[in-house]
Design a protein around this motif. Structure first.
Motif, short mmCIF file in Angstrom:
data_model
loop_
_atom_site.label_atom_id
_atom_site.label_comp_id
_atom_site.label_asym_id
_atom_site.label_seq_id
_atom_site.Cartn_x
_atom_site.Cartn_y
_atom_site.Cartn_z
N VAL A 11 9.20 -19.71 13.93
CA VAL A 11 8.44 -18.50 13.62
C VAL A 11 9.32 -17.26 13.80
O VAL A 11 9.36 -16.37 12.95
N VAL A 12 10.06 -17.20 14.90
CA VAL A 12 10.97 -16.07 15.14
C VAL A 12 11.99 -15.98 14.01
O VAL A 12 12.23 -14.89 13.48
N ALA A 13 12.56 -17.10 13.61
CA ALA A 13 13.55 -17.11 12.54
C ALA A 13 12.95 -16.59 11.23
O ALA A 13 13.59 -15.78 10.53
N GLN A 14 11.73 -16.99 10.89
CA GLN A 14 11.11 -16.53 9.64
C GLN A 14 10.76 -15.05 9.70
O GLN A 14 10.97 -14.32 8.74
N LEU A 15 10.24 -14.59 10.84
CA LEU A 15 9.93 -13.17 11.00
C LEU A 15 11.20 -12.31 10.85
O LEU A 15 11.19 -11.28 10.17
N GLU A 16 12.29 -12.76 11.44
CA GLU A 16 13.55 -12.01 11.36
C GLU A 16 14.14 -12.09 9.95
O GLU A 16 14.70 -11.10 9.47
N ASP A 33 5.50 -7.87 -0.08
CA ASP A 33 4.20 -8.03 0.57
C ASP A 33 4.14 -9.49 1.04
O ASP A 33 3.55 -10.34 0.41
N PHE A 34 4.79 -9.74 2.17
CA PHE A 34 4.88 -11.10 2.69
C PHE A 34 3.53 -11.61 3.18
O PHE A 34 2.73 -10.84 3.72
N PRO A 35 3.29 -12.89 3.06
CA PRO A 35 2.17 -13.46 3.81
C PRO A 35 2.52 -13.39 5.30
O PRO A 35 3.69 -13.48 5.67
N PRO A 36 1.54 -13.22 6.16
CA PRO A 36 1.84 -13.23 7.59
C PRO A 36 2.47 -14.56 7.99
O PRO A 36 2.11 -15.61 7.46
N VAL A 37 3.41 -14.49 8.91
CA VAL A 37 4.09 -15.69 9.40
C VAL A 37 3.29 -16.34 10.52
O VAL A 37 3.27 -17.55 10.66
N CYS A 38 2.61 -15.50 11.31
CA CYS A 38 1.85 -16.05 12.44
C CYS A 38 0.69 -15.14 12.81
O CYS A 38 0.65 -13.97 12.45
N LYS A 39 -0.22 -15.73 13.56
CA LYS A 39 -1.36 -15.01 14.14
C LYS A 39 -1.23 -15.13 15.66
O LYS A 39 -1.08 -16.24 16.18
N ILE A 40 -1.24 -13.98 16.34
CA ILE A 40 -1.24 -13.99 17.79
C ILE A 40 -2.49 -13.26 18.27
O ILE A 40 -3.07 -12.46 17.53
N PHE A 41 -2.91 -13.55 19.48
CA PHE A 41 -4.15 -12.97 19.98
C PHE A 41 -4.16 -12.94 21.51
O PHE A 41 -3.43 -13.68 22.16
N PRO A 43 -6.44 -13.97 24.37
CA PRO A 43 -7.58 -14.90 24.44
C PRO A 43 -8.80 -14.37 25.19
O PRO A 43 -9.89 -14.90 25.03
N TRP A 44 -8.69 -13.32 25.95
CA TRP A 44 -9.83 -12.78 26.69
C TRP A 44 -10.41 -11.53 26.03
O TRP A 44 -11.35 -10.92 26.55
N THR A 45 -9.87 -11.16 24.85
CA THR A 45 -10.38 -10.00 24.12
C THR A 45 -10.43 -10.35 22.63
O THR A 45 -10.11 -11.46 22.23
N SER A 46 -10.76 -9.37 21.82
CA SER A 46 -10.73 -9.57 20.37
C SER A 46 -9.39 -9.13 19.79
O SER A 46 -9.22 -9.12 18.58
N GLY A 47 -8.43 -8.77 20.62
CA GLY A 47 -7.11 -8.32 20.15
C GLY A 47 -6.41 -9.40 19.33
O GLY A 47 -6.19 -10.51 19.83
N THR A 48 -6.09 -9.08 18.08
CA THR A 48 -5.48 -10.04 17.16
C THR A 48 -4.43 -9.34 16.32
O THR A 48 -4.60 -8.18 15.93
N TRP A 49 -3.34 -10.05 16.01
CA TRP A 49 -2.28 -9.53 15.15
C TRP A 49 -1.88 -10.60 14.15
O TRP A 49 -1.77 -11.77 14.51
N LEU A 50 -1.64 -10.19 12.92
CA LEU A 50 -1.02 -11.03 11.90
C LEU A 50 0.35 -10.42 11.64
O LEU A 50 0.44 -9.29 11.14
N LEU A 51 1.40 -11.13 12.00
CA LEU A 51 2.76 -10.59 11.92
C LEU A 51 3.48 -11.11 10.69
O LEU A 51 3.45 -12.31 10.40
N SER A 52 4.17 -10.20 9.99
CA SER A 52 4.89 -10.59 8.77
C SER A 52 6.40 -10.43 8.87
O SER A 52 7.13 -11.05 8.10
N GLU A 53 6.88 -9.60 9.78
CA GLU A 53 8.33 -9.43 9.93
C GLU A 53 8.63 -8.89 11.32
O GLU A 53 7.74 -8.35 11.98
N MET A 54 9.89 -9.05 11.75
CA MET A 54 10.26 -8.60 13.09
C MET A 54 11.75 -8.31 13.17
O MET A 54 12.57 -9.12 12.72
#
Length: 117
Positions: A11-16, A33-41, A43-54
């Motif tokens: 995942v790190v390699a694809q984001l980079e 306009d990349f598709p997101p590579v991963c979803k992170i969250f 777990p004790w809140t509704s905080g969510t991210w869809l990451l496409s690059e890094m």
């Protein structure tokens, strides 16, 4: 960096790789306009991210939802520092796979008021 272990090397390699591809065309008509590579969250809140690059230093770009959805940057070092109940930290949804570009997730999230992924 422990967050790299949480994301996984592939995942790190694809984001980079997406970052390297995007950097020369950012802000132009050729921007990807990349598709997101991963979803992170969080777990004790509704905080969510869809990451496409890094960037290699851990500055990631994607769609964030901390109560309302917005596109922007997140420091992986900073999000890793957040510790919840019982020592919980940010997690990657290992079963999630993108089915569309990031912009479509953003449009849908704005319509519904939250990320639906």
């Amino acid at each position: 960096m422990e967050w790299k272990d949480m994301l996984g090397a592939d995942v790190v390699a694809q984001l980079e790789e997406n970052y390297r591809e995007q950097e020369p065309v950012k802000g132009t008509k050729s921007e990807r306009d990349f598709p997101p590579v991963c979803k992170i969250f969080l777990p004790w809140t509704s905080g969510t991210w869809l990451l496409s690059e890094m960037e290699p230093d851990g500055l990631a770009f994607g769609l964030a939802d901390l109560g309302y959805p917005e596109m922007g940057y997140i420091s992986m070092d900073e999000i890793w520092e957040v510790v919840g109940p019982g020592g919980l930290r940010v997690e990657r949804d290992i079963h999630w796979k993108a089915t569309k570009p990031l912009s479509e997730y953003a449009t849908e999230a704005r319509q519904h008021g939250y990320i639906r992924a």
